[in-house]
Design an enzyme around this catalytic site. Structure first.
Site, PDB file in Angstrom:
ATOM      1  N   GLU A  36       0.727  -1.081  -0.039  1.00 63.96           N
ATOM      2  CA  GLU A  36      -0.131  -0.304  -0.135  1.00 63.96           C
ATOM      3  C   GLU A  36       0.904   1.282  -0.062  1.00 63.96           C
ATOM      4  O   GLU A  36       1.875   1.237   0.904  1.00 63.96           O
ATOM      5  CB  GLU A  36      -0.727  -0.143   1.345  1.00 63.96           C
ATOM      6  N   ARG A  52       5.578 -13.097   9.467  1.00 58.92           N
ATOM      7  CA  ARG A  52       6.067 -11.775   9.191  1.00 58.92           C
ATOM      8  C   ARG A  52       7.789 -11.935   9.673  1.00 58.92           C
ATOM      9  O   ARG A  52       8.032 -12.816  10.404  1.00 58.92           O
ATOM     10  CB  ARG A  52       5.677 -10.709   9.926  1.00 58.92           C
ATOM     11  N   LYS A  69       4.695   0.482   9.578  1.00 59.44           N
ATOM     12  CA  LYS A  69       4.864   1.614   9.166  1.00 59.44           C
ATOM     13  C   LYS A  69       4.456   2.851   9.572  1.00 59.44           C
ATOM     14  O   LYS A  69       4.851   3.754   9.489  1.00 59.44           O
ATOM     15  CB  LYS A  69       4.057   1.461   7.637  1.00 59.44           C
TER      16      LYS A  69
HETATM   17  P1  ATP Z   1      -0.080  -1.488   6.659  1.00 57.34           P
HETATM   18  O1  ATP Z   1      -0.192  -1.866   8.247  1.00 57.34           O
HETATM   19  O2  ATP Z   1       0.135  -0.234   6.060  1.00 57.34           O
HETATM   20  O3  ATP Z   1      -0.839  -2.499   5.891  1.00 57.34           O
HETATM   21  P2  ATP Z   1       2.036  -3.497   6.056  1.00 57.34           P
HETATM   22  O4  ATP Z   1       3.436  -3.545   6.749  1.00 57.34           O
HETATM   23  O5  ATP Z   1       1.174  -4.675   6.091  1.00 57.34           O
HETATM   24  O6  ATP Z   1       1.564  -2.223   6.593  1.00 57.34           O
HETATM   25  P3  ATP Z   1       1.805  -3.278   3.105  1.00 57.34           P
HETATM   26  O7  ATP Z   1       2.076  -2.174   2.196  1.00 57.34           O
HETATM   27  O8  ATP Z   1       0.420  -3.853   3.364  1.00 57.34           O
HETATM   28  O9  ATP Z   1       2.329  -3.009   4.598  1.00 57.34           O
HETATM   29  O10 ATP Z   1       2.840  -4.732   2.965  1.00 57.34           O
HETATM   30  C1  ATP Z   1       3.018  -5.220   1.778  1.00 57.34           C
HETATM   31  C2  ATP Z   1       3.213  -6.581   1.866  1.00 57.34           C
HETATM   32  O11 ATP Z   1       4.400  -6.560   2.568  1.00 57.34           O
HETATM   33  C3  ATP Z   1       2.299  -7.358   2.304  1.00 57.34           C
HETATM   34  O12 ATP Z   1       1.812  -8.548   1.593  1.00 57.34           O
HETATM   35  C4  ATP Z   1       2.621  -7.757   3.716  1.00 57.34           C
HETATM   36  O13 ATP Z   1       1.884  -9.043   4.273  1.00 57.34           O
HETATM   37  C5  ATP Z   1       4.251  -7.705   3.622  1.00 57.34           C
HETATM   38  N1  ATP Z   1       4.872  -7.447   4.778  1.00 57.34           N
HETATM   39  C6  ATP Z   1       4.711  -6.430   5.479  1.00 57.34           C
HETATM   40  N2  ATP Z   1       5.585  -6.278   6.743  1.00 57.34           N
HETATM   41  C7  ATP Z   1       6.121  -7.510   6.532  1.00 57.34           C
HETATM   42  C8  ATP Z   1       7.028  -8.241   7.463  1.00 57.34           C
HETATM   43  N3  ATP Z   1       7.434  -7.771   8.587  1.00 57.34           N
HETATM   44  N4  ATP Z   1       7.424  -9.463   7.085  1.00 57.34           N
HETATM   45  C9  ATP Z   1       7.167  -9.985   5.718  1.00 57.34           C
HETATM   46  N5  ATP Z   1       6.235  -9.402   5.088  1.00 57.34           N
HETATM   47  C10 ATP Z   1       5.926  -8.167   5.404  1.00 57.34           C
END
Ligand code: ATP
Ligand code: MG
Length: 590
Positions: A48, A291, A301
């Site tokens: 996002e 994660r 974020k």
């Molecule tokens: P938000 O709370 O803004 O959704 P987010 O960290 O989930 O934050 P996204 O932009 O939705 O951010 O994440 C993009 C992709 O990265 C998603 O598929 C998410 O699952 C993955 N992702 C985010 N943080 C991690 C992490 N710590 N480890 C592995 N994958 C991650």
């Protein structure tokens, strides 16, 4: 742009030497391909654009792009831009740059917002078959009706509206007739479901804001669960990999796909084709993995944004930040990040990786790739009194002790040098093997010196040290084999160049900065000494040609990178990437 312009060799992320230990997602793909369930895999990375990517995202990027490369499939970069207001084009551009820096190239760049018209048609289809309705409850009321984990929810009083009424109200939602929050479109599923995600979730909400990609075309926006599965299906995604928090959403992911059945109703995607985009259509499968968490690091974020907005760091690319642009500026090689992703593997087990694992990979990479140089951070003058005032020579120094192919350089040597202040002690503590009055040390590349005097200012501070050089102790001379305990780095005073050097330490003092027990927050755990700026460093002259992002080992001090933004040949600025030895584990365990 990215590594293409960088002076450090980069490895192409698509050709890792080995894909690493096998994991359950790879096994699923192998089975799917073996059974002929699909001809080619297609993954996507769906950020996002509401912030910068961090090391956690790198795990997802490496997994999605890595699997696509390994199985000669495709991987899209898709901006999951269904939540305007928090999203920005600045983030879109930064994300693209970060993905490229990690060494990956997307098959196609997509925006979920490119599918808004299709999503709308899909929602209408649900309404027509009685599986969606316009609800007038406000957010508070929706929450009250939802029930709890132990209690069933209650049906909305608007649940049994006719199809005609729903179609009409939905069209008017789109036309902007109602205020933000006044109505939602909801799925008609089951208010008593044990899975709260299935209790008539919202599909569309009204938000009269400008969208970074679609401008003011829309005032209703689809919810994540609805948009995500449809985007996957439209793009022909085979394996939709996401983090574990979406496990409970999978039944909804599948419900939408089953009820809408895009594959057998291609007119739903006609608007996508009209935009000149392809829509291969698939029935994707969502698979969740855990994660990446790192100790001492905040990977949220929202909280990283707060650090930036509250000026607790100097922006998203502050070298202390765990963002990809932060660690890039800090000097971490992209290859080390990919290697971290490879080593930690992919499981459904939540775990916290020690930061030292990442730092050791960085060190391993740099030990092999970074040329050696000499720099003095806290200079004190050393005068070699047995050399003539105009003594000048050029010594030959190997660029890399383990790699002769890196060649050598010349370093100036003269009567006056700088050494590190802490390499001298007037009253040595026990076990101090560096310079003391009357004692001997070797100067790297130059020979053994004996300190003969300390010259002081009136206030008692040290002005300079005097020493004599044993010329017979030099390389190729009879005394070259003579052993002394310490070896010091130095630079030639007449030729050294001044530089600013930034020494970074961890941003948080505790392994779990997010620990909110005792009423604390991550703000209470900030390390007040996370950066120390040294303005009077002296570098050997050859560093005058260093270019931004070039990395070196400064002998005995650690690995350093010329700052990506602020380094200039006539005003060098270096960031310390990491020390030569692990300083994390010791603290973490001690
Ligand atoms: P938000 O709370 O803004 O959704 P987010 O960290 O989930 O934050 P996204 O932009 O939705 O951010 O994440 C993009 C992709 O990265 C998603 O598929 C998410 O699952 C993955 N992702 C985010 N943080 C991690 C992490 N710590 N480890 C592995 N994958 C991650
Ligand atoms: Mg997310």
């Amino acid at each position: 742009m990215t590594d293409a312009a960088s002076p450090n060799p980069v490895h192409d992320g698509t050709s890792n030497p080995s894909p690493g230990p096998n994991h359950f997602i790879r096994q699923i793909i192998i089975d799917d391909l073996a059974r002929g369930r699909l001809a080619q895999i297609h993954t996507r990375f769906p950020p996002e654009p509401n912030g910068y990517l961090h090391i956690g995202h790198a795990k997802s990027i490496c997994l999605n792009f890595g699997l696509a490369a390994e199985f000669t499939g495709l991987c899209n970069l898709r901006f999951d831009d269904t939540n305007p207001g928090k999203e920005d084009i600045e983030f879109v551009e930064a994300i693209k740059e970060d993905v490229r820096w990690l060494g990956y190239q997307w098959s196609e760049l997509r925006h979920a917002s490119d599918y808004f018209e299709s999503f709308y048609r899909c929602a209408e289809k649900l309404i027509r078959v009685g599986l969606a309705y316009v609800c007038d409850l406000d957010a508070d009321a929706v929450r009250n009706y939802r029930g709890t984990l132990t209690e069933a929810g209650r049906n909305s009083p608007f649940r049994e509206r006719t199809v005609e009424e729903n179609l009409d109200l939905f069209a008017r939602m789109r036309a902007g007739e109602f205020a933000d929050g006044a109505r939602t479109l909801r799925a008609h599923i089951d208010m008593a479901s044990g899975n709260i995600n299935l209790r008539d979730p919202a599909i569309y909400r009204i938000r009269k804001v400008t969208h970074q990609h679609t401008g003011s075309d829309w005032c209703i926006y689809p919810m994540y669960d609805f948009a995500h599965c449809l985007s996957d299906a439209i793009e022909g995604i085979s394996h939709s990999l996401c983090t574990l928090e979406f496990e409970d959403h999978r039944p909804l992911y599948d419900w939408y796909l089953d009820k809408i059945d895009l594959v057998n109703d291609p007119q739903l995607v006609a608007p996508v084709l009209q935009k000149g985009l392809t829509a291969p259509l698939s029935r994707p499968r969502q698979i969740e993995f855990s994660r990446l968490n790192l100790d001492y690091v905040l990977l949220s974020k929202r909280k990283l944004l707060a650090l930036v907005n509250d000026r607790l760091v100097d922006g998203w690319n502050d070298p202390r930040m765990p963002t990809l642009c932060g660690i890039r500026r800090r000097g971490y090689p992209a290859a080390a990040v990919r290697e971290l992703a490879r080593r930690i593997g992919v499981t459904k087990q939540e775990s916290v990786i020690e930061y030292s694992v990442l730092e050791n990979l960085v060190r391993e990479d740099l030990d092999a790739s970074a040329e050696r140089r000499m720099a003095v951070l806290d200079p004190i003058k050393l005068v070699l009194t047995n050399l003539a005032a105009d003594h000048h020579e050029l010594l030959v120094a190997a660029n890399h002790p383990k790699d002769a192919s890196r060649g050598s350089r010349q370093i100036a040597f003269g009567r006056e040098l700088y050494i590190e202040r802490e390499d001298f002690m007037e009253v040595p503590v026990k076990g101090f093997h560096r310079l003391v009055v009357g004692g001997e040390v070797r100067l790297r590349f130059a020979g053994i010196i004996r300190c003969i005097a300390v010259v002081k200012h009136d206030d008692g501070t040290i002005a300079e040290l005097h020493a004599t050089l044993d010329l017979a102790s030099r390389h190729g001379m009879p005394g070259a084999e003579r052993k002394v305990k310490g070896t010091l780095h130095w630079v030639c005073a007449a030729h050294a160049i001044a530089a600013e050097v930034r020494l970074y330490d961890r941003l948080f003092t505790v392994p779990d900065p997010d620990d909110e027990r005792d009423g604390k927050s991550y703000r209470d755990h900030l390390n007040p000494d996370s950066v120390r700026v040294v303005t009077k460093a002296k570098l050997e002259a050859s560093l005058g040609t260093a270019v931004a992002e070039q990395r070196f080992q400064f002998e005995r001090l650690g690995y350093f990178v010329a700052d990506r933004y602020q380094h200039q040949p006539n005003r060098p600025v270096f960031n310390r990437i990491c020390s030569l030895r692990d300083s994390w584990t010791a603290v973490a365990k001690g």
